[in-house]
Write an enzyme that holds these catalytic residues in place. Structure first.
Site, PDB file in Angstrom:
ATOM      1  N   LYS A 191     -27.605  56.740 -16.458  1.00  0.00           N
ATOM      2  CA  LYS A 191     -28.233  57.890 -17.125  1.00  0.00           C
ATOM      3  C   LYS A 191     -27.353  58.324 -18.297  1.00  0.00           C
ATOM      4  CE  LYS A 191     -30.755  62.115 -15.792  1.00  0.00           C
ATOM      5  NZ  LYS A 191     -32.025  61.763 -16.415  1.00  0.00           N
ATOM      6  N   GLU A 250     -41.089  52.714 -16.629  1.00  0.00           N
ATOM      7  CA  GLU A 250     -41.064  54.126 -16.223  1.00  0.00           C
ATOM      8  C   GLU A 250     -41.566  54.961 -17.393  1.00  0.00           C
ATOM      9  OE1 GLU A 250     -37.019  55.565 -15.535  1.00  0.00           O
ATOM     10  OE2 GLU A 250     -36.252  54.069 -16.938  1.00  0.00           O
ATOM     11  N   LEU A 297     -34.416  53.953 -14.383  1.00  0.00           N
ATOM     12  CA  LEU A 297     -33.509  54.944 -13.811  1.00  0.00           C
ATOM     13  C   LEU A 297     -33.936  55.219 -12.373  1.00  0.00           C
ATOM     14  CD1 LEU A 297     -31.181  56.989 -14.526  1.00  0.00           C
ATOM     15  CD2 LEU A 297     -32.996  58.694 -14.585  1.00  0.00           C
TER      16      LEU A 297
HETATM   17  N1  PDD Z   1     -34.956  62.808 -17.051  1.00  0.00           N
HETATM   18  N2  PDD Z   1     -36.544  58.134 -15.919  1.00  0.00           N
HETATM   19  C1  PDD Z   1     -36.002  58.629 -17.035  1.00  0.00           C
HETATM   20  C2  PDD Z   1     -35.830  57.731 -18.209  1.00  0.00           C
HETATM   21  C3  PDD Z   1     -35.582  59.971 -17.058  1.00  0.00           C
HETATM   22  O1  PDD Z   1     -35.015  60.472 -18.180  1.00  0.00           O
HETATM   23  C4  PDD Z   1     -35.784  60.794 -15.924  1.00  0.00           C
HETATM   24  C5  PDD Z   1     -35.385  62.244 -15.878  1.00  0.00           C
HETATM   25  C6  PDD Z   1     -36.388  60.231 -14.789  1.00  0.00           C
HETATM   26  C7  PDD Z   1     -36.612  61.039 -13.531  1.00  0.00           C
HETATM   27  O2  PDD Z   1     -35.402  61.252 -12.861  1.00  0.00           O
HETATM   28  P1  PDD Z   1     -35.189  62.526 -11.924  1.00  0.00           P
HETATM   29  O3  PDD Z   1     -36.284  62.501 -10.925  1.00  0.00           O
HETATM   30  O4  PDD Z   1     -33.855  62.283 -11.334  1.00  0.00           O
HETATM   31  O5  PDD Z   1     -35.267  63.741 -12.806  1.00  0.00           O
HETATM   32  C8  PDD Z   1     -36.736  58.897 -14.817  1.00  0.00           C
HETATM   33  C9  PDD Z   1     -34.451  64.163 -17.099  1.00  0.00           C
HETATM   34  C10 PDD Z   1     -35.295  65.152 -16.377  1.00  0.00           C
HETATM   35  C11 PDD Z   1     -34.208  64.520 -18.553  1.00  0.00           C
HETATM   36  O6  PDD Z   1     -33.753  63.637 -19.275  1.00  0.00           O
HETATM   37  O7  PDD Z   1     -34.416  65.659 -18.950  1.00  0.00           O
END
Ligand code: PDD
Length: 298
Positions: A149, A181, A205
């Protein structure tokens, strides 16, 4: 608002990062967005594990280790001091390789990483959920380690901008004919009664919401398959949904202008969303039918 930067709590407007910071210069860092409900962090341990994996993947070392910083304690203090102890909020956390004279390879050993945390109110997109969201599909132009991330989000930014320009909530990313995704979410679809989503691989991710929702699906008896969804499989889906910390389970009812099945939010998404809300200790808000709201992206 009070934020945390490198050991100090200070007014957000006064928090400043060096122009030599490698996060600024190279996108050389990782981040997390953690959900808080009534001042309680949701699934912090999972976020901490993902963060630790990301730091390891990038080779960013914190002296004394990550635990020593006390990230959950800092997050809770920020929620409390910023009046976010009730309702929905997020904590944004970023750790970069620190500030040092610009060069591509790592800075001298001992360069302290930059650690930033800030808490914000989350306007959960309930009106959009009630109607179902629109999405577009677009090419996944990202690198080979999307499991980390990192703050290197340019392809995500461009994809999301394309979605917003089209009046949509999310951009669904497609690589080699399959859905990886969303620009800031994971994508799941119900095809032939089975909830399908891309398996964990470097191409996606490991979303915390995805992980929890898959557990909840097993609990409520929804069959799950960790199989990539072909782009042309969307036409056969009875439901499509995206999951993210900032959107929970969001039904997608229109993709590239075409309705998904009957164009209404479906029962699986509704059930999983309700189960997620229960797990978060949050009432599942039902916006009144016909409620409209800004197409606020995830
Ligand atoms: N982003 N995939 C990507 C590319 C993401 O950026 C995110 C979340 C997710 C979902 O992950 P999670 O369920 O852990 O939030 C999947 C966050 C919310 C953001 O960049 O603001």
């Amino acid at each position: 608002m009070i934020v945390y930067l490198n050991g100090a709590y200070l007014e957000r407007a006064r928090a400043a990062v060096s122009v030599d910071d490698r996060g600024f210069l190279f996108g050389d860092g990782v981040y997390e967005v953690t959900r808080a409900v009534n001042g309680q962090l949701f699934e912090w341990e999972r976020h901490a594990r993902r963060l630790a994996r990301g730091l390891e993947g990038l080779g960013i070392q914190l002296s004394g280790g990550l635990e020593r910083i006390g990230l959950p304690e800092i997050s809770e203090r920020l929620l409390d001091e910023n009046g976010l102890g009730t309702g929905d909020a997020t904590v944004y956390l970023q750790i970069t390789r620190g500030a040092a004279e610009r060069r591509h390879h790592f800075p001298p050993a001992g360069t302290p990483p930059t650690v930033f945390l800030g808490a914000s109110r989350l306007a959960v997109p309930e009106a959009i959920r009630a109607q179902g969201a629109a999405a577009i599909t677009t090419a996944d132009l990202r690198w080979g380690r999307c499991d980390l991330k990192t703050v290197n989000l340019l392809p995500n930014v461009l994809a999301k901008e394309q979605a917003v320009a089209a009046g949509a909530f999310e951009a669904i990313l497609v690589r080699d004919g399959v859905i990886t995704e969303g620009a800031s979410s994971n994508v799941l679809a119900v095809i032939g009664g089975v909830l399908r989503t891309h398996p964990l691989m470097p191409q996606i991710l490991a979303g915390i919401t995805r992980e929890v929702v898959l557990e909840l699906a097993a609990e409520v008896g929804v069959p799950v398959a960790l199989e990539a969804i072909p782009q042309d499989g969307l036409a056969r889906a009875s439901e499509v949904m995206v999951t993210a910390t900032t959107a929970d389970v969001m039904p997608v009812v229109k993709i590239d202008g075409r309705p998904v099945a009957d164009g209404q939010p479906g029962p699986v998404a509704r059930r999983l969303h309700a189960a997620l809300c229960t797990r978060m200790g949050r009432a599942a808000v039902r916006a009144p039918a016909g409620a409209t709201g800004p197409a606020r992206p995830v």
